[in-house]
Design an enzyme around this catalytic site. Structure first.
Site, PDB file in Angstrom:
ATOM      1  N   ASP A  33       0.837  -1.200   0.000  1.00  0.00           N
ATOM      2  CA  ASP A  33       0.000   0.000   0.000  1.00  0.00           C
ATOM      3  C   ASP A  33       0.875   1.254   0.000  1.00  0.00           C
ATOM      4  O   ASP A  33       1.722   1.433   0.870  1.00  0.00           O
ATOM      5  CB  ASP A  33      -0.908  -0.001   1.230  1.00  0.00           C
ATOM      6  N   SER A  81      -7.176   4.272  -1.566  1.00  0.00           N
ATOM      7  CA  SER A  81      -6.980   2.823  -1.452  1.00  0.00           C
ATOM      8  C   SER A  81      -8.253   2.038  -1.746  1.00  0.00           C
ATOM      9  O   SER A  81      -8.188   0.905  -2.226  1.00  0.00           O
ATOM     10  CB  SER A  81      -6.467   2.466  -0.058  1.00  0.00           C
ATOM     11  N   THR A 134      -8.142  -1.760   1.691  1.00  0.00           N
ATOM     12  CA  THR A 134      -7.656  -2.752   0.730  1.00  0.00           C
ATOM     13  C   THR A 134      -8.282  -4.126   0.932  1.00  0.00           C
ATOM     14  O   THR A 134      -8.861  -4.683  -0.012  1.00  0.00           O
ATOM     15  CB  THR A 134      -6.124  -2.831   0.744  1.00  0.00           C
ATOM     16  N   ASP A 259       2.101   2.732   3.334  1.00  0.00           N
ATOM     17  CA  ASP A 259       1.262   3.906   3.071  1.00  0.00           C
ATOM     18  C   ASP A 259       1.182   4.830   4.280  1.00  0.00           C
ATOM     19  O   ASP A 259       1.289   6.047   4.150  1.00  0.00           O
ATOM     20  CB  ASP A 259      -0.133   3.417   2.683  1.00  0.00           C
ATOM     21  N   ASP A 301      -1.239  -0.171  -4.696  1.00  0.00           N
ATOM     22  CA  ASP A 301      -2.507   0.449  -5.060  1.00  0.00           C
ATOM     23  C   ASP A 301      -2.327   1.882  -5.551  1.00  0.00           C
ATOM     24  O   ASP A 301      -3.119   2.388  -6.337  1.00  0.00           O
ATOM     25  CB  ASP A 301      -3.492   0.394  -3.890  1.00  0.00           C
ATOM     26  N   HIS A 302      -1.233   2.511  -5.100  1.00  0.00           N
ATOM     27  CA  HIS A 302      -0.928   3.897  -5.468  1.00  0.00           C
ATOM     28  C   HIS A 302       0.399   4.257  -4.820  1.00  0.00           C
ATOM     29  O   HIS A 302       0.977   3.462  -4.071  1.00  0.00           O
ATOM     30  CB  HIS A 302      -2.015   4.868  -4.973  1.00  0.00           C
ATOM     31  N   HIS A 397      -1.720  10.893  -1.294  1.00  0.00           N
ATOM     32  CA  HIS A 397      -1.363  10.037  -2.425  1.00  0.00           C
ATOM     33  C   HIS A 397      -0.957  10.881  -3.626  1.00  0.00           C
ATOM     34  O   HIS A 397      -1.253  12.067  -3.696  1.00  0.00           O
ATOM     35  CB  HIS A 397      -2.545   9.156  -2.822  1.00  0.00           C
TER      36      HIS A 397
END
Length: 435
Positions: A33, A81, A134, A259, A301-302, A397
């Site tokens: 993540d 997410s 997630t 993340d 995811d990013h 993000h």
């Protein structure tokens, strides 16, 4: 909200055709993540052996095979997410905040639900709470990722042909699963699940289905956690429990807090999370080596934080500075906050970070301490960034493309550039090919 899926609705899921060999029996799907490309580069330099001139490759480098775009189904370009997990689990773009639903809040079928209908065993393993965005995007359906209690309820209420979707769930989240209004843990036990809330108990789990919740919400960060390499430990146990699956398994394993460290702009925290994730990947890779009918796919995811290695025009990144830091910025700030004597404060700082401070830097730390925990934590991280020449462009993000890693017989299917929905489509095709 979806409570039951039929084989007919699953068969209607649109997918793209890809040239593959015989479909793998097992799928290990790992998501870092927030893990943008700069995180992989940072970890490579962070782990480098200073006694050799060549920078050694990490497990990430060995498996890196492509990249993916991550945009959501709106005009923001930058995904969260929840929307990303929906894309990675179902092949469908959606709005930020959506948990496997479309813009009309209609459920989108996920690969875990398809796998369950095929008789495969399914699992999620995370270091966040298991009802975080997630994992929720694989197991639940909700219009908002913030509906934590409702998402937790969905983990037992959302069924495929009368079966709970996940056979194994490991992570945090006791505060959402043991509530005054509903005790989901007891309901899972009544449904035949083994349950543990301790790391000792994790070792004794010996069959599926099973549920392990090891924190009220998310875990302590890997840098602060007294339990070493928690994701690696859970990955080992998950693969041990899933291995006998006659029709194969699908497991999603998330390095959740890469993340969270990125949001906090905490480079030492991020490298510790990357290390735990990397060690978990090694476990998965070894499993593929001994079970060649398994495919391993790793992505993100990013990207989070806009991490840069080098900042403010300085052509250097000092990884040795980061290696000396013993805890997260928030933990260090908490330890320093109560120290009123400046001399003791700086001695404690040196012990926690290994960094010498100039007089003006000491004054900045003293000033921040007087302002409270949050300003002090920010000052701590800024000093570490300054000394290591680490840069950040955001506390959120970014729209940067993310890496795609793969290992196993069909790894080339994931080579090159692709969208995150295409990763899901390729994996779902593997699942759908099963008889």
């Amino acid at each position: 909200m979806l409570k039951k899926l039929s084989l007919i609705s699953i068969a209607c899921l649109a997918s793209t055709s890809f040239a593959v060999t015989a479909a793998p029996k097992n799928i290990i799907y790992m998501i870092g993540d927030g893990m943008g490309p700069a995180y992989l580069a940072a970890y490579r330099y962070y782990m480098d052996n200073p006694e050799t001139k060549v920078v050694e490759r990490t497990v990430f480098d060995e498996l890196w095979i492509g990249n993916a775009s991550t945009y959501p189904d709106d005009d923001t370009v930058v995904t969260d997410s929840a929307a990303a997990a929906t894309a990675l689990s179902s092949t469908h773009k959606t709005y930020n905040g959506a948990i496997a639903v479309d813009h009309d809040h209609k459920p989108l079928t996920t690969m875990m639900e398809i796998a369950k209908a095929k008789g495969m065993q399914t699992a999620v393993v995370v270091t966040a709470q298991i009802n975080h965005a997630t994992p929720a995007g694989f197991l639940a359906h909700d219009k908002s990722r913030q509906n934590y209690d409702q998402i937790a309820d969905d983990y037992i209420d959302n069924k495929v042909n009368g079966q709970i979707v996940a056979d194994l769930m490991l992570g945090g989240g006791t505060s959402y699963f043991i509530r005054k209004d509903r005790n989901l843990v007891e309901e899972f036990k009544q449904a035949g699940y083994q349950y543990t809330d301790s790391w000792t108990g994790l070792k004794t789990l010996n069959k599926l289905p099973a549920l392990g919740l090891f924190a009220p919400k998310g875990f302590d960060s890997a840098l602060d956690n007294p339990e070493p390499l928690p994701l690696k430990q859970m990955t080992e146990k998950a693969l041990e429990l899933l291995s006998p699956a006659e029709k194969g398994f699908v497991v999603m394993i998330e390095g959740s807090q890469i993340d969270w460290c990125g949001h906090a702009n905490d480079i030492a925290c991020a490298m510790a999370e990357m290390h735990d994730f990397g060690e978990a990947i090694k476990v998965a890779k070894a499993y593929v080596d001994s079970h060649p009918d398994t495919i391993l796919v790793v992505t993100a995811d990013h990207e989070t934080g806009g991490l840069s290695l080098g900042a403010n025009g300085n052509y250097s990144w000092k990884r040795d500075v980061i290696k000396k830091v013993k805890h997260s910025g928030e933990y260090i700030a908490g330890q320093l906050l109560a120290l009123k004597d400046d001399k003791v404060l700086y001695q404690a700082w040196l012990g926690l970070t290994g960094l010498e401070l100039k007089t003006d830097e000491q004054q900045l730390l003293t000033k921040a301490r007087a302002e409270g925990l949050e300003p002090l934590a920010k000052a701590v991280k800024q000093r570490i960034d300054h000394h290591s020449t680490t840069g950040w462009t955001s506390g959120g993000h970014t729209a940067a493309d993310v890496p795609v890693l793969a290992y196993g017989a069909d790894k080339q299917v994931f080579a090159g550039f692709q969208d995150n929905t295409e990763i899901a489509a390729k994996l779902i095709q593997f699942i759908q090919q099963k008889k």
